[in-house]
Design a protein around this motif. Structure first.
Motif, PDB file in Angstrom:
ATOM      1  N   UNK A 163      37.136  36.299  36.414  1.00 15.44           N
ATOM      2  CA  UNK A 163      36.872  36.901  37.728  1.00 15.44           C
ATOM      3  C   UNK A 163      36.396  35.828  38.701  1.00 15.44           C
ATOM      4  N   UNK A 164      35.452  34.999  38.254  1.00 12.83           N
ATOM      5  CA  UNK A 164      34.937  33.952  39.136  1.00 12.83           C
ATOM      6  C   UNK A 164      36.017  32.932  39.475  1.00 12.83           C
ATOM      7  N   UNK A 165      36.863  32.604  38.497  1.00 14.72           N
ATOM      8  CA  UNK A 165      37.969  31.673  38.766  1.00 14.72           C
ATOM      9  C   UNK A 165      38.929  32.259  39.799  1.00 14.72           C
ATOM     10  N   UNK A 166      39.175  33.570  39.708  1.00 14.51           N
ATOM     11  CA  UNK A 166      40.057  34.210  40.689  1.00 14.51           C
ATOM     12  C   UNK A 166      39.450  34.147  42.088  1.00 14.51           C
ATOM     13  N   UNK A 167      38.149  34.412  42.176  1.00  7.90           N
ATOM     14  CA  UNK A 167      37.457  34.304  43.473  1.00  7.90           C
ATOM     15  C   UNK A 167      37.584  32.881  44.008  1.00  7.90           C
ATOM     16  N   UNK A 168      37.339  31.892  43.137  1.00  9.16           N
ATOM     17  CA  UNK A 168      37.426  30.493  43.558  1.00  9.16           C
ATOM     18  C   UNK A 168      38.840  30.139  44.014  1.00  9.16           C
ATOM     19  N   UNK A 169      39.826  30.626  43.260  1.00  8.76           N
ATOM     20  CA  UNK A 169      41.206  30.283  43.612  1.00  8.76           C
ATOM     21  C   UNK A 169      41.602  30.863  44.959  1.00  8.76           C
ATOM     22  N   UNK A 170      41.411  32.159  45.143  1.00  8.56           N
ATOM     23  CA  UNK A 170      41.849  32.778  46.394  1.00  8.56           C
ATOM     24  C   UNK A 170      41.060  32.238  47.588  1.00  8.56           C
ATOM     25  N   UNK A 171      39.789  31.908  47.371  1.00  9.43           N
ATOM     26  CA  UNK A 171      39.011  31.286  48.439  1.00  9.43           C
ATOM     27  C   UNK A 171      39.599  29.924  48.788  1.00  9.43           C
ATOM     28  N   UNK A 172      40.064  29.184  47.784  1.00  7.40           N
ATOM     29  CA  UNK A 172      40.603  27.845  48.015  1.00  7.40           C
ATOM     30  C   UNK A 172      41.893  27.868  48.823  1.00  7.40           C
ATOM     31  N   UNK A 173      42.601  28.999  48.825  1.00  5.17           N
ATOM     32  CA  UNK A 173      43.824  29.108  49.633  1.00  5.17           C
ATOM     33  C   UNK A 173      43.585  29.980  50.867  1.00  5.17           C
ATOM     34  N   UNK A 174      42.336  30.047  51.298  1.00  5.33           N
ATOM     35  CA  UNK A 174      42.005  30.656  52.579  1.00  5.33           C
ATOM     36  C   UNK A 174      42.010  32.161  52.631  1.00  5.33           C
ATOM     37  N   UNK A 175      41.959  32.823  51.463  1.00  7.74           N
ATOM     38  CA  UNK A 175      41.939  34.282  51.460  1.00  7.74           C
ATOM     39  C   UNK A 175      40.497  34.784  51.411  1.00  7.74           C
ATOM     40  N   UNK A 176      40.334  36.088  51.605  1.00  5.13           N
ATOM     41  CA  UNK A 176      39.023  36.734  51.556  1.00  5.13           C
ATOM     42  C   UNK A 176      38.995  37.670  50.349  1.00  5.13           C
ATOM     43  N   UNK A 177      38.609  37.163  49.169  1.00  4.28           N
ATOM     44  CA  UNK A 177      38.626  38.006  47.973  1.00  4.28           C
ATOM     45  C   UNK A 177      37.463  38.982  47.921  1.00  4.28           C
ATOM     46  N   UNK A 178      37.749  40.186  47.461  1.00  5.27           N
ATOM     47  CA  UNK A 178      36.725  41.206  47.231  1.00  5.27           C
ATOM     48  C   UNK A 178      36.864  41.670  45.785  1.00  5.27           C
ATOM     49  N   UNK A 179      35.781  41.594  45.019  1.00  2.00           N
ATOM     50  CA  UNK A 179      35.802  42.028  43.625  1.00  2.00           C
ATOM     51  C   UNK A 179      35.432  43.500  43.559  1.00  2.00           C
ATOM     52  N   UNK A 180      36.315  44.302  42.983  1.00  2.00           N
ATOM     53  CA  UNK A 180      36.052  45.730  42.853  1.00  2.00           C
ATOM     54  C   UNK A 180      35.443  46.013  41.481  1.00  2.00           C
ATOM     55  N   UNK A 181      34.485  46.905  41.449  1.00  2.00           N
ATOM     56  CA  UNK A 181      33.620  47.086  40.289  1.00  2.00           C
ATOM     57  C   UNK A 181      34.217  47.970  39.202  1.00  2.00           C
ATOM     58  N   UNK A 182      35.227  48.736  39.553  1.00  2.00           N
ATOM     59  CA  UNK A 182      35.803  49.653  38.574  1.00  2.00           C
ATOM     60  C   UNK A 182      37.278  49.845  38.886  1.00  2.00           C
ATOM     61  N   UNK A 183      38.093  49.956  37.845  1.00  2.00           N
ATOM     62  CA  UNK A 183      39.522  50.193  38.036  1.00  2.00           C
ATOM     63  C   UNK A 183      39.767  51.625  38.494  1.00  2.00           C
ATOM     64  N   UNK A 184      40.670  51.759  39.451  1.00  2.00           N
ATOM     65  CA  UNK A 184      41.113  53.066  39.913  1.00  2.00           C
ATOM     66  C   UNK A 184      42.527  52.884  40.443  1.00  2.00           C
ATOM     67  N   UNK A 185      43.460  53.776  40.105  1.00  2.00           N
ATOM     68  CA  UNK A 185      44.844  53.609  40.568  1.00  2.00           C
ATOM     69  C   UNK A 185      44.927  53.457  42.087  1.00  2.00           C
ATOM     70  N   UNK A 186      45.678  52.463  42.533  1.00  2.00           N
ATOM     71  CA  UNK A 186      45.810  52.216  43.964  1.00  2.00           C
ATOM     72  C   UNK A 186      44.737  51.325  44.526  1.00  2.00           C
ATOM     73  N   UNK A 187      43.679  51.103  43.712  1.00  2.00           N
ATOM     74  CA  UNK A 187      42.570  50.251  44.138  1.00  2.00           C
ATOM     75  C   UNK A 187      41.923  50.835  45.406  1.00  2.00           C
ATOM     76  N   UNK A 188      41.388  50.013  46.287  1.00  2.00           N
ATOM     77  CA  UNK A 188      40.672  50.548  47.455  1.00  2.00           C
ATOM     78  C   UNK A 188      41.564  50.564  48.700  1.00  2.00           C
ATOM     79  N   UNK A 189      42.162  49.429  49.005  1.00  2.00           N
ATOM     80  CA  UNK A 189      42.939  49.332  50.244  1.00  2.00           C
ATOM     81  C   UNK A 189      44.070  50.329  50.322  1.00  2.00           C
ATOM     82  N   UNK A 190      44.833  50.451  49.243  1.00  2.00           N
ATOM     83  CA  UNK A 190      45.968  51.372  49.276  1.00  2.00           C
ATOM     84  C   UNK A 190      45.538  52.826  49.265  1.00  2.00           C
ATOM     85  N   UNK A 191      44.380  53.122  48.673  1.00  2.00           N
ATOM     86  CA  UNK A 191      43.896  54.505  48.727  1.00  2.00           C
ATOM     87  C   UNK A 191      43.490  54.873  50.160  1.00  2.00           C
ATOM     88  N   UNK A 192      42.858  53.958  50.856  1.00  2.00           N
ATOM     89  CA  UNK A 192      42.507  54.208  52.253  1.00  2.00           C
ATOM     90  C   UNK A 192      43.773  54.336  53.103  1.00  2.00           C
TER      91      UNK A 192
END
Length: 325
Positions: A163-192
């Motif tokens: 998880x931390x490596x993923x945060x580091x990687x996406x940050x290194x390519x200029x993205x804004x990573x958000x770690x979600x605490x629990x799995x749910x179909x569609x995640x957060x963005x697509x559910x909204x």
């Protein structure tokens, strides 16, 4: 110390995969791309050329970007020395089960295995994979070379290190990573997004508004607001000095009593909405609509970045002044 990310494998070169490829290459990574499509080399060349202005507008050097992108003969070649793998295949559990089992076998032990899955949590396709600790979701919003958000969703067996490596990687390519605490179909963005889209379809089906006017409602109100603050901060500010507690007490009950309709799944009703959207937008070429969208999204991002940079400078100046006083 986090290993430097040098080589990326992109599996699947549809719209999302091509966008990831351009972003990774613009940040200096060597990118190997695998996809069975017969026009892969041509598609990559077109995508890199089309996305270069967007990347340059973000301050990235796109000179020589094509030299860092390579067509792989197959998945094995694409991943042989990858530091990260970004999968963008079909949204099918069985496909992902087979692919990620192969990725675990054929990638270096340190490689991070990421899926752009839009709705399927990684636990759904890793139950039979023994080494699932480095598999997780890295879900972007389209196009990922432009929109900063990446939803990082660990599976039940994903390690904290991954998880931390993923945060580091996406940050290194200029993205804004958000770690979600629990799995749910569609995640957060697509559910909204799904909730808003369903209500939009319902309102058009009911004859309340046309597709064009509904889009105007969003772009001239919620779109502007949500580009700067999310729903909770918006509510907190809407409550005035009393904050979120006040607005909940004041209008929360009446808002909760509002009945939100469900769009009809009847084919004829759906067809009417499709025809209404086509009437509104199909007369303009797809490429023109995409270009306009991307230019305007870049303008919003640039304005926000400038405002936030000025605020940081002001805060720094005030801090220095306070120290001097």
């Amino acid at each position: 110390m986090t290993r430097t990310f040098r080589t990326a494998a992109v599996i699947g070169a549809g719209t999302i995969g091509l966008s990831w490829t351009a972003l990774f290459a613009a940040h200096g990574l060597t990118v190997r791309v695998s996809d069975p499509r017969p026009d892969l080399e041509e598609a990559l060349a077109k995508a890199l050329a089309a996305n270069a202005p967007d990347l340059a507008a973000q301050g990235l050097d796109t000179d020589g970007i094509a030299d860092r992108v390579h067509v792989a003969a197959d998945i094995t070649e694409a991943v042989r020395d990858a530091d990260i793998v970004q999968e963008n295949g079909p949204e099918r559990v069985e496909f992902k089960k087979q692919l990620f089992a192969q990725l675990v076998r054929e990638t270096p032990a340190h490689a991070l295995l990421l899926s752009s899955s839009s709705a399927i949590p990684s636990t759904a396709f890793t139950t039979d994979i023994e080494d699932a600790g480095r598999i997780l979701i890295g879900h972007p919003f389209n196009p990922p070379h432009l929109l900063p958000l990446v939803e990082i969703v660990p599976g039940e067996r994903t390690t904290d290190e991954s998880v931390q490596k993923a945060v580091d990687f996406y940050t290194s390519v200029g993205r804004a990573p958000v770690v979600e605490r629990r799995e749910i179909p569609g995640f957060v963005g697509n559910r909204l997004q799904n909730a808003l889209n369903r209500q939009a379809v319902y309102l058009v089906q009911q004859g309340v508004i046309t597709p064009e006017d509904l889009d105007t409602v969003v772009t001239h109100s919620l779109g502007i607001r949500y580009a700067t603050v999310g729903p909770f901060l918006s509510g907190h500010l809407g409550g005035g000095p009393g904050g979120y507690r006040h607005i909940t007490d004041h209008i929360g009950r009446s808002m909760a009593q509002m009945e939100l309709g469900e769009p009809s799944q009847d084919p004829e009703d759906q067809e009417r909405v499709i025809q209404a959207v086509e009437k509104a937008y199909a007369s303009r070429p797809y490429t023109e609509l995409v270009h306009t969208r991307d230019r305007e999204q870049l303008a919003v991002l640039a304005a926000l970045d400038n405002t936030r940079r000025n605020k940081r400078n002001d805060d720094t100046h005030r801090g220095q002044t306070n120290k001097e006083n």
